[in-house]
Design a protein around this motif. Structure first.
Motif, PDB file in Angstrom:
ATOM      1  N   ARG A  58       0.836  -1.202   0.000  1.00 34.47           N
ATOM      2  CA  ARG A  58       0.000   0.000   0.000  1.00 34.47           C
ATOM      3  C   ARG A  58       0.875   1.258   0.000  1.00 34.47           C
ATOM      4  N   LEU A  59       1.919   1.239   0.823  1.00 36.79           N
ATOM      5  CA  LEU A  59       2.811   2.400   0.878  1.00 36.79           C
ATOM      6  C   LEU A  59       3.585   2.572  -0.426  1.00 36.79           C
ATOM      7  N   ASP A  60       4.048   1.477  -1.008  1.00 35.30           N
ATOM      8  CA  ASP A  60       4.738   1.568  -2.306  1.00 35.30           C
ATOM      9  C   ASP A  60       3.848   2.251  -3.339  1.00 35.30           C
ATOM     10  N   ASP A  70       6.977  16.009  -0.370  1.00 39.96           N
ATOM     11  CA  ASP A  70       8.150  16.004   0.502  1.00 39.96           C
ATOM     12  C   ASP A  70       8.067  14.829   1.465  1.00 39.96           C
ATOM     13  N   TRP A  71       9.116  14.641   2.239  1.00 43.96           N
ATOM     14  CA  TRP A  71       9.196  13.483   3.114  1.00 43.96           C
ATOM     15  C   TRP A  71       8.051  13.429   4.104  1.00 43.96           C
ATOM     16  N   TRP A  72       7.557  14.589   4.544  1.00 38.11           N
ATOM     17  CA  TRP A  72       6.461  14.546   5.513  1.00 38.11           C
ATOM     18  C   TRP A  72       5.214  13.906   4.900  1.00 38.11           C
ATOM     19  N   GLY A 114      10.764  -1.757  15.071  1.00 34.40           N
ATOM     20  CA  GLY A 114      12.059  -1.517  14.429  1.00 34.40           C
ATOM     21  C   GLY A 114      12.049  -1.982  12.988  1.00 34.40           C
ATOM     22  N   VAL A 115      11.403  -3.114  12.725  1.00 35.32           N
ATOM     23  CA  VAL A 115      11.264  -3.612  11.355  1.00 35.32           C
ATOM     24  C   VAL A 115      10.452  -2.620  10.528  1.00 35.32           C
ATOM     25  N   ILE A 116       9.363  -2.128  11.099  1.00 34.55           N
ATOM     26  CA  ILE A 116       8.527  -1.145  10.398  1.00 34.55           C
ATOM     27  C   ILE A 116       9.338   0.123  10.125  1.00 34.55           C
ATOM     28  N   ALA A 117      10.079   0.595  11.113  1.00 31.00           N
ATOM     29  CA  ALA A 117      10.893   1.805  10.932  1.00 31.00           C
ATOM     30  C   ALA A 117      11.936   1.591   9.832  1.00 31.00           C
ATOM     31  N   ASP A 118      12.543   0.418   9.782  1.00 33.81           N
ATOM     32  CA  ASP A 118      13.519   0.126   8.716  1.00 33.81           C
ATOM     33  C   ASP A 118      12.870   0.211   7.339  1.00 33.81           C
ATOM     34  N   GLN A 119      11.694  -0.377   7.218  1.00 36.30           N
ATOM     35  CA  GLN A 119      11.002  -0.365   5.928  1.00 36.30           C
ATOM     36  C   GLN A 119      10.574   1.048   5.538  1.00 36.30           C
ATOM     37  N   LEU A 120      10.084   1.812   6.507  1.00 43.64           N
ATOM     38  CA  LEU A 120       9.710   3.205   6.222  1.00 43.64           C
ATOM     39  C   LEU A 120      10.930   4.032   5.845  1.00 43.64           C
ATOM     40  N   ALA A 121      12.034   3.808   6.543  1.00 44.35           N
ATOM     41  CA  ALA A 121      13.265   4.531   6.214  1.00 44.35           C
ATOM     42  C   ALA A 121      13.693   4.224   4.787  1.00 44.35           C
ATOM     43  N   ARG A 122      13.602   2.950   4.399  1.00 44.68           N
ATOM     44  CA  ARG A 122      13.956   2.560   3.029  1.00 44.68           C
ATOM     45  C   ARG A 122      13.057   3.281   2.013  1.00 44.68           C
ATOM     46  N   LEU A 124      11.184   6.024   2.392  1.00 45.24           N
ATOM     47  CA  LEU A 124      11.374   7.477   2.424  1.00 45.24           C
ATOM     48  C   LEU A 124      12.700   7.879   1.779  1.00 45.24           C
ATOM     49  N   THR A 125      13.730   7.085   2.023  1.00 44.48           N
ATOM     50  CA  THR A 125      15.041   7.380   1.435  1.00 44.48           C
ATOM     51  C   THR A 125      14.993   7.235  -0.079  1.00 44.48           C
TER      52      THR A 125
END
Length: 191
Positions: A58-60, A70-72, A114-122, A124-125
Motif C-alpha cells: 500500500r505504501l509503495d 516532501d518526506w512529511w 524496528g522492522v517497520i521503521a527500517d522499511q519506512l526509512a527505506r 522514504l530514502t
C-alpha cells in the motif's frame, strides 16, 4: 487458513485462538493446519508477515504517486495506511504487527516496530533522497513508536478510532520529525 485466523483473532483474541478453532473456521482437518503450521504462534506470525507485506505494498503504491511532494507527505501516508488497516483489515486491530504475540515476531534480531521503521526509512530514502541524513533511522523509529502507541490508544477509546487522539498523534509525530529532521535534511542536501 490465514483469513480464518484473522477473523478468529478479532473475535476471541490471541489467547482464545486455538488450532482446533482455526481448523473448524477454515473448514479443514486439524492435520492440515499442522501440515503448514506447528502451533498458533506460527499461524499468527504468517498472518502478521502477510499484513506487513500488504502494508508495504500500500505504501509503495502511495509513494509511487506524484501526490507526495516532501518526506512529511510520506510519513503522513504511512500513518494514514496504519489507521486504515486498523479499520479495514481483519486481525490487524488485535495483532497490529505482532507485538501482542511477541515483540520480535517479524524478526528475531529487531523488535516489530524496528522492522517497520527500517522499511519506512527505506521507502522514504528511495522516494525523497534522504540518504546521509544523520540519525534518520533512529528518529523515525522513535516516531513509529509514538504513533503506534497513540493510534492504539485511539482504537481502545473508540472502535472506529478516536479522531482527537489521531489528530494529536499526527501533530506529535509531525512536530518531532520536523524538529529532528528538517535541519539535518537541509544540512545533508548538496550545494
Amino acid at each position: 487458513m490465514l483469513d480464518a485466523c484473522a477473523e478468529l483473532v478479532d473475535e476471541v483474541g490471541y489467547e482464545g485462538l486455538t488450532t482446533t478453532l482455526l481448523a473448524e473456521r477454515a473448514e479443514v482437518a486439524i492435520g492440515s493446519v499442522y501440515q503448514f503450521f506447528p502451533d498458533k504462534r506460527a499461524i499468527v506470525q504468517a498472518l502478521t508477515l502477510r499484513t506487513l507485506e500488504s502494508y508495504l505494498q500500500r505504501l509503495d503504491e502511495r509513494f509511487a504517486s506524484d501526490d507526495l511532494s516532501d518526506w512529511w507527505d510520506g510519513v503522513d501516508a504511512a500513518i494514514d495506511e496504519y489507521i486504515t488497516m486498523h479499520r479495514t483489515v481483519p486481525g490487524f486491530r488485535t495483532l497490529h504487527f505482532g507485538d501482542v504475540v511477541d515483540l520480535h515476531l517479524l524478526d528475531e534480531q529487531r523488535d516489530n516496530n524496528g522492522v517497520i521503521a527500517d522499511q519506512l526509512a527505506r521507502l522514504l530514502t528511495e522516494r525523497f533522497g534522504l540518504d546521509g541524513v544523520p540519525d534518520f533511522r533512529f528518529h523515525l523509529e522513535v516516531a513509529v513508536e509514538a504513533a503506534d502507541a497513540l493510534i492504539k490508544l485511539a482504537f481502545r477509546r473508540r472502535p472506529e478510532g478516536d479522531e482527537r487522539v489521531q489528530v494529536e498523534a499526527r501533530a506529535l509525530v509531525r512536530e518531532y520529525l520536523h524538529r529532528q529532521l528538517d535541519a539535518r535534511t537541509e544540512a545533508a542536501q548538496p550545494g
